[in-house]
Each structure stands twice: as structure tokens, then as C-alpha cells.
Write an enzyme that holds these catalytic residues in place. Sequence first.
Site: not given
Ligand SMILES: [Zn+2]
Length: 140
Positions: A107, A104, A58, A127, A55
Site C-alpha cells: 500500500c 510497505c 493494509c 528504523c 502494516c
Molecule cells: Zn501496507
Amino acid sequence: MILGTILKMKKINKSDAEWKDILSDSVYTVTRKKGTETPFSGALNINIDAGTYYCVCCDNILFKSVHKFNSGTGWPSFYEVASGTSVQSKIDISLGMSRVEALCMVCDAHLGHIFDDGPEPTGKRYCINSVSLKFTKKDK
Ligand SMILES: [Zn+2]
């Protein structure tokens, strides 16, 4: 088992202003305002190197290169997530469509959408916007 992992997971909660401060404009627009990057514009769309996708907000592990496939859509596509704490899904009814949004799990960054037309064994297609991802190449 998975629930236990999720309960132990540390969520990251920052205010909109805090995210705006630390993210670039394009990353902020996609991950925090649920934007979509232009297809075929992302640096990781055609990336075929072996490694791990994190991510961008984060550093949570999201995807692995072994699960990436060429969907031809112009966005990085995966048929599986890296772990049970990588991605959460949520029904998204914006733009007059009913889609499944991928976020995610740590976060809540908007990553992209999940479709049911992916390859076996999962049949899923994650996607994902390239700007939502940070890629680290596996050491040779
Ligand atoms: Zn994240």
C-alpha cells in the site's frame, strides 16, 4: 522468483481522502505524509514479545520479532524483513539528507528509513515508526 511474486501481488491504491477517513490522525501523518513519531513514544519500541508485525494500513506482513533488536534510537528496529513482498526501499532526499525510505510494498505506507549500521548478518537497520505497525503476539 521474487519478481514473479511481486507481479502477482495485489497493490492497494486508495486516495489521500480515503486514507484520511480510515486512519487515525497520528497513523495518517506518519504513513501517508511521511511523518516521524517522537522517539521513545511508540508502544512497540520496547516490545519484546514473540510475534509478527503487520502494516497498520493494509495488514501486509512486514517484520518478525526474531529480527527485532534494541538499537537505542527510540524506534522499533529490525535487521531483516519478513518476506520479499514486505518492504520496498526508495531514495529519500527530503530534509537535505540522502536517506533510504522504507515503504510497505502493498500500500506504499511510509514506515521509516533503512540504514547500513545494523547488526549481522544483514548489517541493515530498518528504523520503523511504531504507529506504522500492528503487532500480533504469537500463540504460546
Ligand atoms: Zn501496507
